[in-house]
Design a protein around this motif. Structure first.
Motif, short mmCIF file in Angstrom:
data_model
loop_
_atom_site.label_atom_id
_atom_site.label_comp_id
_atom_site.label_asym_id
_atom_site.label_seq_id
_atom_site.Cartn_x
_atom_site.Cartn_y
_atom_site.Cartn_z
N THR A 254 -75.28 -112.81 8.53
CA THR A 254 -74.07 -112.94 9.33
C THR A 254 -73.67 -114.42 9.39
O THR A 254 -74.52 -115.30 9.55
N VAL B 171 -71.08 -111.96 16.82
CA VAL B 171 -72.39 -111.60 16.27
C VAL B 171 -72.92 -110.34 16.98
O VAL B 171 -73.41 -109.41 16.34
N VAL C 137 -73.64 -106.92 15.06
CA VAL C 137 -75.05 -106.54 14.88
C VAL C 137 -75.44 -105.39 15.80
O VAL C 137 -76.08 -104.43 15.37
N ASP D 124 -79.15 -114.75 10.65
CA ASP D 124 -77.89 -115.13 11.30
C ASP D 124 -77.67 -116.63 11.12
O ASP D 124 -78.34 -117.44 11.75
N SER E 287 -74.85 -118.09 11.88
CA SER E 287 -73.84 -118.54 12.85
C SER E 287 -74.46 -119.52 13.85
O SER E 287 -75.66 -119.48 14.12
N SER F 15 -79.60 -115.73 20.47
CA SER F 15 -80.46 -115.51 19.30
C SER F 15 -81.77 -114.84 19.70
O SER F 15 -82.28 -113.95 19.00
N ASP G 178 -82.83 -116.84 13.37
CA ASP G 178 -81.65 -117.67 13.62
C ASP G 178 -81.74 -118.83 12.63
O ASP G 178 -82.78 -119.48 12.52
#
Ligand code: NAD
Length: 294
Positions: free
Chosen positions: A63, A71, A75, A93, A95, A102, A118
């Motif tokens: 992502t 997110v 998700v 992720d 982002s 996270s 993350d």
């Protein structure tokens, strides 16, 4: 080589997905603006019209979305990744979101049978286009090792910095340094120009000395030329300063330069500059000094 579902083909996600497809991974992308699909398809990837279609056979889901609400929707939502990806898939992720988001994502993933990292990035659009991003990774060592096959394609520096959320804490620190540096470079330009010195030549010298930085390397020419096409939008940096402010409060810290930088970036937004590159902090400093009408 992995089957990758890639959600969010924006300024950063689009070149990252293309690098992965060109490296031989099977990349299926999904994003809100279908104009982004042409590039991915030209580089050997495929497009999908839903999250489900992008992730249903994925070993790895990526992502690269603006902020935590996007997110969480992509998700955790009823049509999202955890509803449709094969169990055991690894979610990376990239982002920039709040550390606590996270951590919550990783906990929800563990409960639903997914592994989560993350992995926010630094290096900007240029770093994404060149595949040389810096990646700060939170999660387990084993998942980090699995993800290195992805990180080595899109990044140059990738470091496992701690447990879930730690990547986002490091990214907050990164955004603090980046925002503060832009504010100082903006003030340096205004100072040199006000005193009749060629700021372009001045910054060339600074770039080779102790004041040198990637910001000076990549952005000094466009700043002096007043070109502020994003890049990284002021709106997104405003979001990141909020993350920094919350983190400082949580840790009971006084970070005065962070507070000042937060306020300058908020002023840029209030002045209608939110969709410009964050180097447009120069316009904020000019306005403070009554120089914006020149
Ligand atoms: P962007 O706005 O260009 O891209 C975001 C993409 O997400 C868009 O293509 C949008 O269509 C897509 N999207 C949004 N909601 C979606 C949804 N519900 N389903 C599917 N797609 C959706 O943003 P960006 O500049 O690429 O930044 C992405 C993230 O990376 C942000 O968290 C940002 O803070 C971070 N970041 C950006 C830069 C930079 O220089 N631009 C650098 C480092 C980190």
């Amino acid at each position: 080589m992995s089957r990758i579902g890639f959600i969010g083909l924006g300024i950063m996600g689009s070149p990252m997905a293309s690098h992965l497809a060109r490296a031989g991974h099977e990349v299926i992308g999904h994003t809100l603006d279908p104009k982004a699909y042409a590039r991915l398809e030209a580089d050997g990837g495929r497009s999908a019209d839903s999250v489900e279609a992008a992730v249903k056979d994925a070993e790895i889901v990526i992502t690269m979305l603006p902020n935590h609400p996007q997110v969480e929707q992509v998700v955790l939502g009823p049509d999202g990744v955890f509803a449709h990806a094969p169990k055991g898939a690894l979610l990376i992720d990239f982002s920039t979101i709040r550390p606590e988001s996270s951590i919550a994502l990783a906990e929800a993933g563990a409960a639903a049978g997914y592994r989560v990292l993350d992995a926010p990035v630094s290096g900007g659009q240029g770093g994404a286009e060149e595949g040389v991003l810096s990646i700060m990774v939170g999660g387990t060592e084993a998942d980090f090792e699995t993800a290195t096959t992805i990180f080595e394609v899109v990044g140059k520096t990738y470091i496992h910095v701690g447990p879930h959320g730690a990547g986002q804490v490091v990214k907050a620190a990164n955004q603090l340094v980046v925002g503060g540096t832009y504010a100082l470079v903006a003030e340096a330009i205004v100072l040199m120009e006000a005193l009749g010195v060629d700021a372009g030549k001045g910054l060339d010298v600074l770039a080779g000395g102790l004041a040198g930085s990637t910001i000076l390397e990549r952005k000094r020419k466009s700043m002096v030329a007043r070109e502020f096409t994003p890049g990284f939008r002021i709106d997104l940096h405003h979001k990141d300063m909020g993350i920094i402010t919350d983190a400082a409060r949580q840790a009971d810290l006084s970070l005065p330069t962070a507070a000042l930088t937060t306020s300058l970036i908020a002023a840029g937004r209030a002045q209608g500059l939110g969709s410009l590159d964050h180097s447009a902090l120069l316009k904020v400093i000019e306005k403070l000094n009554g120089l914006d009408e020149k």
